[in-house]
Design an enzyme around this catalytic site. Sequence first.
Site, PDB file in Angstrom:
ATOM      1  N   TYR A   1       0.925  -1.658   0.124  1.00  9.15           N
ATOM      2  CA  TYR A   1       0.030   0.020   0.336  1.00  9.15           C
ATOM      3  C   TYR A   1       0.875   1.311  -0.021  1.00  9.15           C
ATOM      4  CZ  TYR A   1      -4.097   2.397   0.812  1.00  9.15           C
ATOM      5  OH  TYR A   1      -4.972   3.504   0.151  1.00  9.15           O
TER       6      TYR A   1
ATOM      7  N   ASN B   1     -19.506  -4.496  -8.129  1.00  4.44           N
ATOM      8  CA  ASN B   1     -20.836  -4.466  -6.340  1.00  4.44           C
ATOM      9  C   ASN B   1     -20.131  -4.008  -4.768  1.00  4.44           C
ATOM     10  OD1 ASN B   1     -21.859  -6.760  -5.208  1.00  4.44           O
ATOM     11  ND2 ASN B   1     -20.619  -7.355  -5.114  1.00  4.44           N
ATOM     12  N   SER B   2     -18.349  -3.560  -5.789  1.00  5.74           N
ATOM     13  CA  SER B   2     -17.045  -2.876  -4.772  1.00  5.74           C
ATOM     14  C   SER B   2     -18.260  -2.141  -3.586  1.00  5.74           C
ATOM     15  CB  SER B   2     -15.573  -2.594  -4.738  1.00  5.74           C
ATOM     16  OG  SER B   2     -17.060  -1.570  -5.387  1.00  5.74           O
TER      17      SER B   2
ATOM     18  N   VAL C   1     -16.979   1.391  -2.790  1.00  8.54           N
ATOM     19  CA  VAL C   1     -16.886   2.141  -4.061  1.00  8.54           C
ATOM     20  C   VAL C   1     -18.319   2.424  -4.645  1.00  8.54           C
ATOM     21  CG1 VAL C   1     -15.625   3.949  -4.923  1.00  8.54           C
ATOM     22  CG2 VAL C   1     -15.041   2.485  -3.520  1.00  8.54           C
TER      23      VAL C   1
ATOM     24  N   ARG D   1     -18.393  -8.825 -12.345  1.00  4.79           N
ATOM     25  CA  ARG D   1     -17.518 -10.336 -12.584  1.00  4.79           C
ATOM     26  C   ARG D   1     -18.551 -11.630 -13.258  1.00  4.79           C
ATOM     27  NH1 ARG D   1     -12.686 -11.897  -9.127  1.00  4.79           N
ATOM     28  NH2 ARG D   1     -14.062 -10.163  -7.648  1.00  4.79           N
TER      29      ARG D   1
ATOM     30  N   TYR E   1      -8.201   4.100  -8.693  1.00  5.91           N
ATOM     31  CA  TYR E   1      -8.154   4.618  -7.497  1.00  5.91           C
ATOM     32  C   TYR E   1      -8.062   3.048  -6.541  1.00  5.91           C
ATOM     33  CZ  TYR E   1     -13.366   2.615  -7.617  1.00  5.91           C
ATOM     34  OH  TYR E   1     -14.073   1.675  -7.964  1.00  5.91           O
TER      35      TYR E   1
ATOM     36  N   MET F   1      -7.279  -4.157  -8.307  1.00  4.23           N
ATOM     37  CA  MET F   1      -8.079  -5.444  -7.885  1.00  4.23           C
ATOM     38  C   MET F   1      -7.200  -6.457  -8.769  1.00  4.23           C
ATOM     39  SD  MET F   1     -11.877  -4.463  -6.487  1.00  4.23           S
ATOM     40  CE  MET F   1     -12.058  -3.852  -5.376  1.00  4.23           C
TER      41      MET F   1
END
Length: 336
Positions: A56, A158-159, A161, A181, A245, A248
Site C-alpha cells: 500500500y 459490486n465493491s 465504492v 464479474r 482508484y 484488484m
Amino acid sequence: DTPTRKVVMVESFGEPPQVARTAQWPVREPRSREVLVRVKYTPVNPSDLNVLQGKYGILPSLPAVVGGEGVGTVEKVGTDVDPSLVGRHVVAFPLGSWGGCWAERVTVPVETCRILLPPDIDLQQASMLVVNPPTALLMLRTFEHLEPGDWIVQNAANSGVGRAVVALAKRRGLLTVNVVRRASLVEELKAAGADVVLTDEAPLSKRIREATHGAPIKLALNAVGGTSATELSKCLAEHGTLVTYGAMGLAPVSVPNGLLIFKDIRVRGFWLTNWEKSASLEETRAVFDELIAMIRDGSLHVPVAGVYSLDQASEALQHALQGGREGKVLFQPQLQ
C-alpha cells in the site's frame, strides 16, 4: 498494571490470514487533543488487505495494529478536548499511519473524530463511511463536469465504492454502466439503482456502446486494471477521463495509443488520503453530511457478508479474500 486492549496486529507483511494475529496491547491514555474511542465495528477494506501484504501507499512501522476506519463511542478525552464528546458516536480514521481500528479501543487525534454521528444511525453502515463513499463522491465531482443525464461507466461495481457510485449517481441524475464479474449480481445492482449492469466479458466495450446507444461517456472509474481498464477507456468520449482508484486485478492499466493521441483521453489516479491531507473542516463536513444523510434514509447501503470477533481474525480475512463474497466483512471488537 497497565490496562490492555485486544487488537489484530501484524509483525511482518505477507498473506493476510497468515500474518495477522490477535494480541493484547497496552491502552494508551489520551494526551492533549486526543480521545480514546471504544470501537463498535470496523471493516476489512481492500486497502487493509494491501497493508497486510506490504503493497500500500502508506505502510506502518512494524509491529502495528491494522484497520483504516471504524465507528465507536468516545470513552475518554485528553486535555484541550471538549468533555461533552464523551459518549458520542464518532467515526475514527487514524490519518498518517494507516491503521489502528482493528482493536477494542483506539486512541486518536480529536481531529480524526470530527465527524459526529446522529444517535439513530446504523453503526454497521457508519463503520464503512470514511473510505469508500467519499472516494465515490469525490471522483464523481472532481474530474469531469457531469450533468443530469450524463453517462459514466465503472468496473468493480459490486465493491463498496461501486455501490456508493450507483447511489450517488442516481441522486444526481447521472446514468451508470456497471461492470461486474458475476451474472448473479445483475438484478441486485439494478434494484439498487444501476441503469445498466454487464458482466466483464468480451467484447465489453462494444456491449457498453450498444447498451448506451452510443451516448458519450465522460468518466470511467477503474478499480481492476488490465484488460478491464482498457475496455473502459475504449468507451470514453473525446477528452474523457479514466480514473484509477484501485488495482484488484493487479495487472497494469493499459490504454491504446490511438485513444491518447486522437481522442485525448486523460488517465488519472485518485487516492482519498491526498484529499484528507488538504481538505478543510468545512469541506470534510459537507462531504460527510451528505453521506450520513444517505445512510440514514437508506439510499447508501452496503451489504454485510459477515461479522467476526477479533479472535476470528484469520477466518475474517479468509472471508474478505474470497471471490464471490456478497458484501463487506466487519470486525465487532466487543463480540466474544
